[in-house]
Write an enzyme that holds these catalytic residues in place. Structure first.
Site, PDB file in Angstrom:
ATOM      1  N   HIS A 162      67.104  48.045  -9.479  1.00  0.00           N
ATOM      2  CA  HIS A 162      66.555  49.434  -9.326  1.00  0.00           C
ATOM      3  C   HIS A 162      66.441  50.065 -10.459  1.00  0.00           C
ATOM      4  O   HIS A 162      65.431  50.615 -10.927  1.00  0.00           O
ATOM      5  CB  HIS A 162      67.289  49.904  -8.138  1.00  0.00           C
ATOM      6  CG  HIS A 162      66.965  51.665  -7.734  1.00  0.00           C
ATOM      7  ND1 HIS A 162      66.194  51.983  -6.862  1.00  0.00           N
ATOM      8  CD2 HIS A 162      67.092  52.784  -8.681  1.00  0.00           C
ATOM      9  CE1 HIS A 162      65.931  53.191  -7.044  1.00  0.00           C
ATOM     10  NE2 HIS A 162      66.495  53.653  -8.007  1.00  0.00           N
ATOM     11  N   GLU A 163      67.659  50.132 -11.147  1.00  0.00           N
ATOM     12  CA  GLU A 163      67.800  50.897 -12.244  1.00  0.00           C
ATOM     13  C   GLU A 163      67.060  50.497 -13.686  1.00  0.00           C
ATOM     14  O   GLU A 163      66.426  51.298 -14.346  1.00  0.00           O
ATOM     15  CB  GLU A 163      69.209  51.194 -12.887  1.00  0.00           C
ATOM     16  CG  GLU A 163      69.655  52.236 -13.607  1.00  0.00           C
ATOM     17  CD  GLU A 163      69.433  53.761 -12.885  1.00  0.00           C
ATOM     18  OE1 GLU A 163      69.029  54.572 -13.583  1.00  0.00           O
ATOM     19  OE2 GLU A 163      69.351  53.662 -11.532  1.00  0.00           O
ATOM     20  N   HIS A 211      63.686  52.267 -13.684  1.00  0.00           N
ATOM     21  CA  HIS A 211      63.639  53.608 -14.315  1.00  0.00           C
ATOM     22  C   HIS A 211      63.725  53.337 -15.838  1.00  0.00           C
ATOM     23  O   HIS A 211      63.082  54.043 -16.554  1.00  0.00           O
ATOM     24  CB  HIS A 211      64.884  54.373 -14.009  1.00  0.00           C
ATOM     25  CG  HIS A 211      64.847  54.676 -12.613  1.00  0.00           C
ATOM     26  ND1 HIS A 211      64.082  55.459 -11.954  1.00  0.00           N
ATOM     27  CD2 HIS A 211      65.626  54.742 -11.589  1.00  0.00           C
ATOM     28  CE1 HIS A 211      64.311  55.945 -10.900  1.00  0.00           C
ATOM     29  NE2 HIS A 211      65.463  55.234 -10.420  1.00  0.00           N
ATOM     30  N   ASP A 236      66.452  59.694  -5.898  1.00  0.00           N
ATOM     31  CA  ASP A 236      65.169  59.615  -6.631  1.00  0.00           C
ATOM     32  C   ASP A 236      64.486  60.679  -5.596  1.00  0.00           C
ATOM     33  O   ASP A 236      63.493  61.503  -6.329  1.00  0.00           O
ATOM     34  CB  ASP A 236      64.460  58.450  -6.471  1.00  0.00           C
ATOM     35  CG  ASP A 236      65.506  57.339  -7.624  1.00  0.00           C
ATOM     36  OD1 ASP A 236      65.777  57.975  -8.659  1.00  0.00           O
ATOM     37  OD2 ASP A 236      65.275  56.178  -7.286  1.00  0.00           O
TER      38      ASP A 236
END
Length: 279
Positions: free
Chosen positions: A42-43, A46, A135
């Site tokens: 997930h990170e 970003h 988020d």
């Protein structure tokens, strides 16, 4: 000066360390590995999107249902860029679902496959809740930044975030979903929102300082009208992100257009907090 480090420092939040310890003690190593892998994936979304836009990334904090990427790009980038960088994390979780569809069904045991689906869905939906610093909370903040002045946007973002937290806590208790993990998660989010509320004036001052020290031209201009006796601070509280400002001052029946840099100069100098001595 641009940060030349290709890979930022990665920190593990204490709450994630606690969950790691609990997972080891309770024999939930498989669940722990799945959650940690999904959080990192997930990170990564970003991070890659921020790198695409050439953001300066200072460090990354990993915690249970996601992470926080600290950058030095506050107010320097268009809202659109922040929007895509924020969505890049949840997009990775959507990508996990797509990948699982095409993977051979016998690659993982059925129990592991089910756990990946459950935890990935929890991380995706959890991060989209309108709670800071998830988020979803950041997307709410960006939407408010676009619609209303920055000073009010930050106030409403924290207010809506805390309201959503209260609703979430009440729902968990009423539906018997409350447990130690939920309690720790909500405690962490409440502390983050409390801290963000205490920082609200500092955030606003940084916003003004950036506009004062690094003036930029934006495609959109906002016209504001005030009496010349209005306090300069009140005028600045009506400034938007990513917009130029022309302030129309009314004095003795006449109107005088004043660029925003004049108001910033007066405010930063800390003298004559009304503009009637300057027009």
């Amino acid at each position: 000066m641009e940060n030349k480090n290709k890979f930022p420092t990665i920190h593990i939040h204490p709450i994630l360390i606690f969950f790691i310890a609990v997972g080891i003690v309770t024999g939930m190593l498989t669940e722990l590995i799945i959650i940690f892998t999904l959080v990192c994936f997930h990170e990564l979304g970003h991070f890659l999107c921020a790198r695409f836009y050439k953001w300066r990334i200072e460090r990354i904090f990993l915690w249970v249902f996601g992470g926080t990427m600290e950058t030095d790009e506050a107010f320097r980038r268009p809202i659109k860029e922040e929007f895509f960088v924020t969505l890049a994390g949840p997009f990775q979780n959507v990508l996990v679902f797509i990948i699982l569809i095409f993977l051979p069904k016998d690659l993982f045991p059925e129990s592991v496959y089910t756990l990946i689906l459950q935890y990935n869905g929890a991380i995706l939906l959890g991060n989209l809740l309108p709670i800071w610093p998830l988020d979803g909370g950041k997307l709410v903040k960006l939407t408010l930044d676009y619609l209303i002045p920055y000073h009010r946007a930050h106030y409403w973002m924290v207010s809506l975030s805390v309201f959503s937290l209260v609703i979430g806590i009440a729902y968990c208790f009423l539906t018997d979903l409350a447990n130690l993990s939920i309690f720790l998660l909500f405690s962490f989010l409440l502390m983050e929102n409390r801290l963000e509320w205490k920082r609200r004036y500092y955030r606003w001052w940084r916003f003004l300082w950036f506009r004062w020290t690094e003036p930029k031209r934006y495609p959109k201009t906002e016209w504001l009208t005030f009496n010349d006796t209005e306090n300069v601070k009140v005028v600045l509280q009506n400034f938007y992100r990513n917009r130029n400002h022309i302030i129309i001052l009314e004095k003795d029946g006449l109107s005088y257009p004043v660029p925003e840099k004049e108001f910033l100069r007066v405010y930063m100098n800390g003298k004559h907090l009304t503009m009637n001595k300057h027009v």
